[in-house]
Design a protein around this motif. Structure first.
Motif, mmCIF file in Angstrom:
data_model
loop_
_atom_site.group_PDB
_atom_site.id
_atom_site.type_symbol
_atom_site.label_atom_id
_atom_site.label_comp_id
_atom_site.label_asym_id
_atom_site.label_seq_id
_atom_site.Cartn_x
_atom_site.Cartn_y
_atom_site.Cartn_z
ATOM 1 N N ALA A 243 25.272 24.035 3.549
ATOM 2 C CA ALA A 243 25.344 25.469 3.053
ATOM 3 C C ALA A 243 23.662 26.403 3.871
ATOM 4 C CB ALA A 243 25.226 25.855 1.903
ATOM 5 N N ALA A 244 23.154 25.518 3.805
ATOM 6 C CA ALA A 244 21.660 26.183 4.073
ATOM 7 C C ALA A 244 21.544 25.964 5.491
ATOM 8 C CB ALA A 244 20.044 25.255 3.082
ATOM 9 N N ASP B 193 22.865 29.153 6.622
ATOM 10 C CA ASP B 193 22.558 30.190 6.318
ATOM 11 C C ASP B 193 21.150 29.964 7.338
ATOM 12 O OD1 ASP B 193 24.277 31.193 4.161
ATOM 13 O OD2 ASP B 193 23.223 30.660 3.284
ATOM 14 N N SER B 194 20.802 29.497 7.791
ATOM 15 C CA SER B 194 19.053 29.005 8.618
ATOM 16 C C SER B 194 19.770 29.343 10.154
ATOM 17 C CB SER B 194 18.625 27.986 8.215
ATOM 18 O OG SER B 194 17.342 27.844 9.616
ATOM 19 N N LYS C 54 22.207 31.499 10.842
ATOM 20 C CA LYS C 54 23.184 33.112 10.999
ATOM 21 C C LYS C 54 21.340 34.028 11.844
ATOM 22 C CE LYS C 54 27.531 32.487 8.019
ATOM 23 N NZ LYS C 54 28.374 32.680 6.945
ATOM 24 N N ALA C 55 20.451 33.257 10.228
ATOM 25 C CA ALA C 55 19.013 33.840 10.062
ATOM 26 C C ALA C 55 18.460 33.984 11.746
ATOM 27 C CB ALA C 55 18.468 34.132 9.237
ATOM 28 N N THR D 232 14.620 39.469 8.883
ATOM 29 C CA THR D 232 14.743 38.374 8.976
ATOM 30 C C THR D 232 14.844 36.347 9.310
ATOM 31 O OG1 THR D 232 14.725 39.618 11.565
ATOM 32 C CG2 THR D 232 16.848 39.401 10.382
ATOM 33 N N GLU E 139 14.406 35.620 5.824
ATOM 34 C CA GLU E 139 16.014 34.318 5.560
ATOM 35 C C GLU E 139 15.968 33.515 5.936
ATOM 36 O OE1 GLU E 139 19.062 37.438 7.068
ATOM 37 O OE2 GLU E 139 18.212 38.819 5.288
ATOM 38 N N ALA F 86 15.518 29.587 4.162
ATOM 39 C CA ALA F 86 16.899 28.902 4.048
ATOM 40 C C ALA F 86 16.765 27.825 5.183
ATOM 41 C CB ALA F 86 18.710 29.748 5.010
#
Length: 522
Positions: A184-185, A188-189, A191-192, A226, A229, A233
């Motif tokens: 999950a992390a 997120d990384s 996507k950022a 961004t 974020e 992550a």
């Protein structure tokens, strides 16, 4: 019409075509798992010889190093064959995808984003490859290793085997929990990072506007947000990564320590379960340290399999997209007969010899259809109550009907978006109207074979994309039916022959962006 290919069929065909390699791969997987179990047992035997004050045989030492060599050789063979097999699956999948994409109707590229289609060729196919290289086969190998180690421990130290039976499920649950959090992390990384990467071309494209309106501070804040974020992550990923290894190492040390203490116990009941020789203790320590690693690997392989199955599903959905309707050879022959009649009736050598009934050109605000023959007797083009929209709720053409006869010259004008280019796309058979019918010499334009359609039409769109190759290949589009003489004649008609002839290599000059102007390219 649906494709005859599927992801499973491609995989099975690859297996069938590489039977020998698959058998060798299976043997290498089992061999690496079995050979890896033997060196600690040989080492235990050697240590028992030494602790008993005896000299162990030279053959024992030789067998130890020989087993290490066999283990490494089997492991290397397994990894090499996995890579080759995975690449062959990738080749097979991308081959059928390329075959499929050429069969799709034009409206498929309206309803499906080009980036999503490209991701099927790259990301999704790669995940299917990983299904084998880092998924099923690797998980099978790790499972064999775990089962083999546990079987040896059950024979050598029944108490340790029972202890591990209680500890391993807890380690497995902890491993899966950490892996899910890390995944999950990492998502997120990514996507950022994608958002940050998207800001770069946006800033470059709009740099003048940013400076004019003084929005430098606004853009910096967007970057900072961004970046923060992505940083947060990545910190979560690093936390779970740093947490996992110490927990496994501490568990390994605790289990080993408890077993060693119990093996040294003076109680006969405890010694019955945990007692062992010095050599066996060395082997047990080696096995304990190696049994936790496959658990971590299997957890990651389960995740890989899940992602691969999702990728295989997306590839399968693409392969199941409906293809273009089968064209009618009979309709093509009828259209060519009518074309020949029109040319004969008008006395037009061009229509009779070249077989070109209608020439089409589409631009941003004007398009034209022309027939060089002069006889108005035959309907060359007819649209009968045609309604069409790229999206069903947004119709571009509504109940449009008109007819163009042989010998007529028609010019279409209108504002941008009125449907001029759409009409030509319908005539070219790229799309089929939702209502009504588009006919060429009385035949459905959508059902005309490509070979006939190319003889009937010539089309130059406003946007132009050159194909790789020489000037000659650019003109002929590698069509073997078009000779070099035909290409030269076409260049003369377009007024480009002298320009091409003046080049050092003439029609064999490799195409580059700067070779012609945009108008010359078209």
């Amino acid at each position: 019409m649906k494709t005859e290919h599927s992801v499973l069929k491609v995989i099975l065909r690859t297996v069938k075509q590489n039977k020998g390699m698959c058998v060798t791969l299976f043997a290498a997987v089992l061999g690496s798992a079995v050979f890896a179990l033997l060196p600690p047992l040989v080492l235990a035997k050697a240590i028992d010889y030494l602790t008993a004050g005896q000299t162990f045989p030279f053959a024992l030492a030789l067998s130890y190093f020989g087993l290490l060599l066999l283990t490494n050789a089997a492991t290397s063979l397994r990894e090499s064959l996995l890579t080759i097999f995975g690449q062959r699956i990738t080749h097979g999948l991308r081959t059928v995808l390329c075959q499929k994409i050429s069969l799709l109707p034009a409206d498929s590229f309206v309803s499906h984003d080009s980036g999503a289609i490209a991701s099927r060729f790259v990301g999704d196919v790669d995940t299917v490859e990983e299904l084998f290289t880092s998924g099923i086969i690797s998980m099978f190998a790790d499972a064999c290793t775990m089962i083999g180690i546990y079987a040896v421990l059950w024979q050598k130290n029944r108490g340790l085997a029972i202890t591990l039976l209680a500890v391993l499920p807890l380690i497995a649950l902890f491993t899966r929990h950490v892996q899910k959090k890390m995944l999950a992390a990492q998502m997120d990384s990514r996507k950022a990072a994608a958002r940050t990467s998207g800001l770069v071309p946006e800033t470059i494209h709009c740099i003048r506007m940013i400076h004019v309106f003084g929005k430098e501070g606004f853009m910096r804040k967007r970057y900072d947000r961004t970046l923060q974020e992505g940083y947060a992550a990545m910190e979560r990923t690093n936390f779970y990564d740093a947490l996992y290894s110490p927990v496994i190492l501490i568990t390994d040390a605790l289990v080993t320590g408890v077993v060693m203490l119990l093996s040294a116990s003076s109680g006969p009941e405890v010694r019955m379960f945990f007692g062992m020789s010095v050599g066996t203790a060395v082997a047990v320590i080696s096995y304990i340290s190696r049994i936790f690693s496959p658990i971590e690997s299997i957890g990651m392989e389960i995740q890989t399999i899940q992602e691969a199955l999702a990728g295989a599903k997306r590839v399968g959905e693409f392969l199941e997209l409906p293809t273009r309707l089968e064209t009618s050879e009979d309709a093509g022959e009828k259209a060519m007969v009518e074309l020949g009649r029109a040319g004969a009736a008008s006395g037009s050598d061009y229509a009779a010899a070249a077989g070109s009934g209608c020439a089409a050109a589409a631009g941003s605000d004007r398009a034209a259809v022309a027939e060089p023959a002069k006889s108005p007797a035959v309907a060359c083009i007819s649209l009968e109550d045609v309604s069409f929209g790229y999206e069903e709720e947004k119709m571009v053409l509504k109940h449009l009907s008109f007819e163009i006869k042989t010998g007529e010259q028609v010019t279409m004008t209108g504002r941008t978006g009125a449907g001029k280019s759409t009409i030509f796309k319908l005539l070219l058979g790229l799309y089929r109207p939702q209502k009504g019918c588009v006919k060429i010499y009385g035949q459905d334009a959508y059902l005309l074979p490509d070979s006939i359609r190319r003889r009937l039409f010539g089309c130059v769109e406003q946007s132009f994309k050159r194909v790789p190759g020489t000037v000659l290949e650019q003109i002929t589009l590698s069509d073997p039916m078009i000779s070099r003489e035909d290409a030269v004649e076409a260049a003369k008609l377009a007024g480009l022959h002298e320009v091409i002839a003046g080049m050092e290599q003439g029609y064999d000059t490799p195409c580059t962006d700067a070779l012609f102007s945009q108008g010359q390219w078209q």
